[in-house]
Design a protein around this motif. Sequence first.
Motif, short mmCIF file in Angstrom:
data_model
loop_
_atom_site.label_atom_id
_atom_site.label_comp_id
_atom_site.label_asym_id
_atom_site.label_seq_id
_atom_site.Cartn_x
_atom_site.Cartn_y
_atom_site.Cartn_z
N LEU A 42 17.04 5.75 -11.44
CA LEU A 42 15.65 5.47 -11.08
C LEU A 42 14.97 4.66 -12.18
O LEU A 42 14.22 3.72 -11.91
N ILE A 43 15.23 5.02 -13.44
CA ILE A 43 14.67 4.27 -14.57
C ILE A 43 15.23 2.85 -14.60
O ILE A 43 14.49 1.87 -14.80
N ILE A 44 16.54 2.71 -14.38
CA ILE A 44 17.19 1.40 -14.38
C ILE A 44 16.59 0.49 -13.32
O ILE A 44 16.23 -0.67 -13.58
N VAL A 45 16.44 1.01 -12.10
CA VAL A 45 15.89 0.22 -11.00
C VAL A 45 14.43 -0.12 -11.26
O VAL A 45 13.99 -1.26 -11.01
N THR A 46 13.67 0.85 -11.76
CA THR A 46 12.24 0.62 -12.02
C THR A 46 12.05 -0.49 -13.06
O THR A 46 11.22 -1.39 -12.87
N LYS A 48 14.21 -2.79 -13.89
CA LYS A 48 14.79 -4.04 -13.39
C LYS A 48 13.82 -4.79 -12.48
O LYS A 48 13.73 -6.02 -12.53
N PHE A 49 13.06 -4.05 -11.66
CA PHE A 49 12.23 -4.70 -10.64
C PHE A 49 10.74 -4.62 -10.91
O PHE A 49 9.95 -5.05 -10.07
N SER A 50 10.34 -4.08 -12.05
CA SER A 50 8.91 -3.99 -12.37
C SER A 50 8.54 -5.03 -13.43
O SER A 50 9.07 -5.00 -14.55
N GLN A 51 7.63 -5.92 -13.08
CA GLN A 51 7.20 -6.95 -14.02
C GLN A 51 6.40 -6.37 -15.17
O GLN A 51 6.35 -6.94 -16.26
N SER A 52 5.76 -5.22 -14.95
CA SER A 52 4.93 -4.60 -15.99
C SER A 52 5.77 -3.96 -17.10
O SER A 52 5.23 -3.60 -18.15
N LEU A 53 7.08 -3.80 -16.87
CA LEU A 53 7.95 -3.16 -17.86
C LEU A 53 8.89 -4.20 -18.46
O LEU A 53 10.10 -3.99 -18.54
N GLY A 54 8.33 -5.29 -18.92
CA GLY A 54 9.15 -6.37 -19.47
C GLY A 54 9.20 -6.40 -20.98
O GLY A 54 9.80 -7.31 -21.57
N TYR A 58 11.23 -1.33 -23.11
CA TYR A 58 11.83 -1.01 -21.81
C TYR A 58 13.15 -1.75 -21.61
O TYR A 58 14.01 -1.29 -20.86
N PHE A 59 13.30 -2.86 -22.28
CA PHE A 59 14.59 -3.55 -22.28
C PHE A 59 15.65 -2.64 -22.90
O PHE A 59 16.75 -2.48 -22.36
N PHE A 60 15.30 -2.01 -24.01
CA PHE A 60 16.24 -1.09 -24.66
C PHE A 60 16.40 0.21 -23.87
O PHE A 60 17.48 0.78 -23.81
N LEU A 61 15.31 0.67 -23.26
CA LEU A 61 15.38 1.89 -22.44
C LEU A 61 16.32 1.69 -21.25
O LEU A 61 17.02 2.62 -20.84
N THR A 290 3.22 6.97 -19.20
CA THR A 290 2.33 6.60 -18.09
C THR A 290 2.75 5.28 -17.46
O THR A 290 2.68 5.13 -16.22
N GLU A 291 3.18 4.31 -18.28
CA GLU A 291 3.55 3.00 -17.75
C GLU A 291 4.74 3.09 -16.79
O GLU A 291 4.76 2.44 -15.74
N VAL A 292 5.74 3.90 -17.15
CA VAL A 292 6.90 4.07 -16.28
C VAL A 292 6.50 4.75 -14.98
O VAL A 292 6.93 4.34 -13.90
N LYS A 293 5.67 5.80 -15.07
CA LYS A 293 5.24 6.50 -13.86
C LYS A 293 4.44 5.58 -12.95
O LYS A 293 4.62 5.61 -11.71
N ASN A 294 3.56 4.78 -13.52
CA ASN A 294 2.77 3.84 -12.70
C ASN A 294 3.67 2.80 -12.04
O ASN A 294 3.46 2.43 -10.88
N ALA A 295 4.66 2.30 -12.78
CA ALA A 295 5.59 1.32 -12.23
C ALA A 295 6.39 1.91 -11.08
O ALA A 295 6.64 1.25 -10.06
N MET A 296 6.79 3.18 -11.20
CA MET A 296 7.53 3.85 -10.13
C MET A 296 6.66 4.00 -8.89
O MET A 296 7.12 3.81 -7.77
N ARG A 297 5.38 4.35 -9.09
CA ARG A 297 4.46 4.48 -7.95
C ARG A 297 4.27 3.14 -7.25
O ARG A 297 4.24 3.07 -6.01
#
Length: 309
Positions: A42-46, A48-54, A58-61, A290-297
């Motif tokens: 779920l983290i990998i997909v989030t 990969k496809f979320s522009q806010s986690l660039g 998050y690259f290392f995560l 919070t940023e990861v949770k918002n990106a998942m939503r």
Amino acid sequence: MQQNKSVTEFILLGLTQDPLRQKMLFFIFLIFYTGTVVGNLLIIVTIKFSQSLGSPMYFFLFYLSIADTCFSTSTVPRLLFDIISAKKGISYSECITQVFVLHLFGCMEIFVLILMAVDRYVAICKPLHYLTVMRRQICIILIILAWIGSFMHSIAQIILALQLPFCGNNLIDHYCCDLQPLLKLACMDTYVINLLVVFNSGAICSTSFFILMISYVVILYSLRNHSAEGRKKALSTGTSHIIVVVLLFGPCTFIYTRPPATFPMNKMVAVFYTIGTPFLNPLIYTLRNTEVKNAMRKLRSFKITSESK
């Protein structure tokens, strides 16, 4: 390198011989492994496809989640199979392969955590140079170096394992193949090889832990000059990293920085860092971020919107 071919298969004794406890452990580990795979994917997909986690963090995560998934997969499926199987044998080649994969992704996890600490240090202590120092090309080079370092570490483990002759006793008092339990079966003086294991794996664990703790002390000290909001955000991220570091490095240091003696808690300590830590990492990095949770939503909302159309 000489290798005694008299032992072509090992028997993994596992965690317990009690049938009832084995059934309980099977379902517990199945839940943990499922949670590990689903959470990290779920983290990998989030990411990969979320522009806010660039950002570099998050690259290392992203790569930490890959390492977590593969690290857990190197032991848990085999453990689950052995619990329900009457015969718990593992061939010599499969055992050596497991040693390689276990150390490859375990070492990769350590190196990625160091890179994440470097990223936080530059972001908090050198904010004006952050975009220059942690630009995308540099991050890619650092990840490539981490893969190369992990591969070299694993190759060193295999070279040491291939030096061990086995003369009959093939009962491994563990649930997976690793150098420490294999050293106890070898029909030779393993003092020098054990020193090399401590110098290799033990040094990586203890030195990395020391470096990470020093870096986070420096980071926390430098936060005194930041605003209240900046301190809160940095502390939230830093606390997550420190929790992960302690959960991983505590057990690893215990296992790899001492002689291959048998202690009652050995296998449970190994369970903690091979099964527990990869399961907890996704929870730590999502529930506290919070940023990861918002990106998942947003991804979930986008998927529901797309399906409704």
